[in-house]
Write a protein that holds these residues in place. Structure first.
Motif, PDB file in Angstrom:
ATOM      1  N   THR A 177       0.536   6.809   2.750  1.00 33.01           N
ATOM      2  CA  THR A 177       0.457   8.250   2.981  1.00 33.01           C
ATOM      3  C   THR A 177      -0.242   8.991   1.851  1.00 33.01           C
ATOM      4  O   THR A 177      -0.457  10.199   1.963  1.00 33.01           O
ATOM      5  N   GLN A 178      -0.575   8.301   0.776  1.00 26.31           N
ATOM      6  CA  GLN A 178      -1.077   9.010  -0.398  1.00 26.31           C
ATOM      7  C   GLN A 178      -2.590   9.162  -0.374  1.00 26.31           C
ATOM      8  O   GLN A 178      -3.317   8.176  -0.354  1.00 26.31           O
ATOM      9  N   GLU A 179      -3.046  10.405  -0.397  1.00 25.39           N
ATOM     10  CA  GLU A 179      -4.467  10.673  -0.598  1.00 25.39           C
ATOM     11  C   GLU A 179      -4.676  10.886  -2.077  1.00 25.39           C
ATOM     12  O   GLU A 179      -4.593  12.011  -2.573  1.00 25.39           O
ATOM     13  N   CYS A 180      -4.936   9.810  -2.795  1.00 30.08           N
ATOM     14  CA  CYS A 180      -4.939   9.942  -4.242  1.00 30.08           C
ATOM     15  C   CYS A 180      -5.598   8.710  -4.816  1.00 30.08           C
ATOM     16  O   CYS A 180      -5.270   7.584  -4.435  1.00 30.08           O
ATOM     17  N   SER A 181      -6.511   8.925  -5.724  1.00 32.68           N
ATOM     18  CA  SER A 181      -7.219   7.769  -6.267  1.00 32.68           C
ATOM     19  C   SER A 181      -6.324   6.968  -7.206  1.00 32.68           C
ATOM     20  O   SER A 181      -6.557   5.783  -7.413  1.00 32.68           O
ATOM     21  N   ILE A 182      -5.290   7.603  -7.743  1.00 32.32           N
ATOM     22  CA  ILE A 182      -4.326   6.832  -8.532  1.00 32.32           C
ATOM     23  C   ILE A 182      -3.591   5.855  -7.623  1.00 32.32           C
ATOM     24  O   ILE A 182      -3.409   4.684  -7.963  1.00 32.32           O
ATOM     25  N   ALA A 183      -3.198   6.335  -6.460  1.00 31.31           N
ATOM     26  CA  ALA A 183      -2.516   5.459  -5.509  1.00 31.31           C
ATOM     27  C   ALA A 183      -3.428   4.320  -5.072  1.00 31.31           C
ATOM     28  O   ALA A 183      -2.993   3.171  -4.972  1.00 31.31           O
ATOM     29  N   ARG A 184      -4.708   4.638  -4.817  1.00 28.52           N
ATOM     30  CA  ARG A 184      -5.656   3.571  -4.453  1.00 28.52           C
ATOM     31  C   ARG A 184      -5.721   2.529  -5.560  1.00 28.52           C
ATOM     32  O   ARG A 184      -5.725   1.328  -5.307  1.00 28.52           O
ATOM     33  N   ALA A 185      -5.805   3.002  -6.795  1.00 29.66           N
ATOM     34  CA  ALA A 185      -5.876   2.067  -7.918  1.00 29.66           C
ATOM     35  C   ALA A 185      -4.622   1.207  -7.980  1.00 29.66           C
ATOM     36  O   ALA A 185      -4.690  -0.011  -8.173  1.00 29.66           O
ATOM     37  N   LEU A 186      -3.476   1.831  -7.778  1.00 29.19           N
ATOM     38  CA  LEU A 186      -2.226   1.080  -7.879  1.00 29.19           C
ATOM     39  C   LEU A 186      -2.082   0.058  -6.761  1.00 29.19           C
ATOM     40  O   LEU A 186      -1.406  -0.956  -6.931  1.00 29.19           O
ATOM     41  N   ASP A 229       0.822  -1.204   0.000  1.00 33.45           N
ATOM     42  CA  ASP A 229       0.000   0.000   0.000  1.00 33.45           C
ATOM     43  C   ASP A 229       0.857   1.254   0.000  1.00 33.45           C
ATOM     44  O   ASP A 229       2.031   1.244   0.350  1.00 33.45           O
ATOM     45  N   TYR A 230       0.247   2.315  -0.464  1.00 34.88           N
ATOM     46  CA  TYR A 230       0.886   3.629  -0.459  1.00 34.88           C
ATOM     47  C   TYR A 230       0.174   4.425   0.617  1.00 34.88           C
ATOM     48  O   TYR A 230      -0.665   5.279   0.327  1.00 34.88           O
TER      49      TYR A 230
END
Lengths: 185, 185
Positions: A15-24, A12-13
């Motif tokens: 610290t990232q608030e980002c839907s790209i990070a969620r997707a990844l 998981d990423y």
DNA sequence: CATCACAGGTTCGGTCACTGAACCAAGGTT
DNA sequence: AACCTTGGTTCAGTGACCGAACCTGTGATG
């Protein structure tokens, strides 16, 4: 034995608030997007993924299980005896088509010399635009109406039967039916 | 010391004749797409990537070097004394915007409850459509004319200065200028 | 009935990438 | 001289990935 918890975490990423990070987090691991690509191409069976991708068996099993848990693939019994299951792509997985299309287009424009595959609007034969739309019909083409054809850059006589079956022009999502092995009647 | 050879190989999908696989060999490793995302957001400096991503330093250095070697980022000296370099995204990297947009949209629709960021056409304020087009102007919006705004799902008071700077509505590609540290005049 | 084939896995030892923490170095500032 | 900032490198530990071997349930073959 892989626990559900270990599966859910994955890489998981945090610290990232980002839907790209969620997707990844879901589809960013090695092999995952290629499994989904194959599923869009109509591949459904463990052994077909295996020979087409050249992926280690354990990794394939883990990816299929994870993608099923995420609702991207659906495990479905297609014959009772002997019991056999296939992995069918769901709406959620189909929704990744635009992203895969974009990635593929970028790869072709920047790293592939010759065109490997054409994607056309099955209704009119026009090659798809960059966003999966049909320039002639001016509509976004539904995935099941995308016709995949081999291009000049593709090996015309590949070794594995899945690659051979994918040489025939065919619609996306259409289940792959492998010819029965020679030697059988 | 990382050799150029080890860099070029990376993790390859040797048997795959597929432009998606080619793309994933370049940008499929962990963190890579998030580095490119940040570069599109205007992040340029090693330290800004570091604090914003929470990425291990060694991995960041390897990714920046690999992306520079691939022509996705460009290392450029922005001050002579002391010598300081920044990593600026190139056309090849900017061309990944549609793919990142698609991935992010998929992530939002399937895994994010609240909208984290809005992307609008800077000229008219209309929110972008799924393919990065402006529904009002009926054109594909150039990346530099995309306005990024925080959405309701975003932490309004993040810890790191890069996240804070990205809370202000701003165009993509616009270089991130961090406020000078408090305590300096 | 014994054996084989096949699909779909699991297990295992080795390797390689990622991780976090520590260390380093060039230049500037106090 | 001591310290700070930027941009790294090094290193030991962990976890993911790798290929090969093995296992299991079922049907087909001899």
């Amino acid at each position: 034995m892989v626990t559900v918890d270990a599966m859910a975490l994955g890489k998981d990423y945090a610290t990232q608030e980002c839907s790209i990070a969620r997707a990844l987090e879901i589809i960013g691991e090695r092999w995952t997007l290629l499994v989904i690509r194959d599923a869009l191409y109509g591949v459904r069976r463990y052994n077909d993924f295996l020979v087409h991708l050249g992926i280690p068996r354990a990794v394939l099993a883990a990816r299929l299980q994870a993608l099923t848990a995420e609702g991207i693939l659906e495990k479905r019994r297609y014959q009772q005896s002997p019991p056999r299951d296939e992995y069918v792509i769901t709406e959620r997985g189909i929704a990744l088509w635009p992203a895969l299309r974009s990635l593929g287009l970028w790869g072709r424009q920047h790293y592939t010399e010759i065109q490997l595959r054409y994607f056309r609007h099955a209704d009119c034969g026009t090659e798809l635009g960059p966003y999966g739309e049909c320039p002639a019909c001016a509509t976004v083409v539904p995935v099941e109406d995308v016709l995949m054809e081999p291009g000049p850059g593709l090996d015309p006589d590949p070794a594995d039967p899945v690659s051979r079956a994918l040489l025939v022009p065919r619609r996306l999502l259409q289940p792959l039916e492998l010819p029965v092995q020679p030697g059988r009647v």
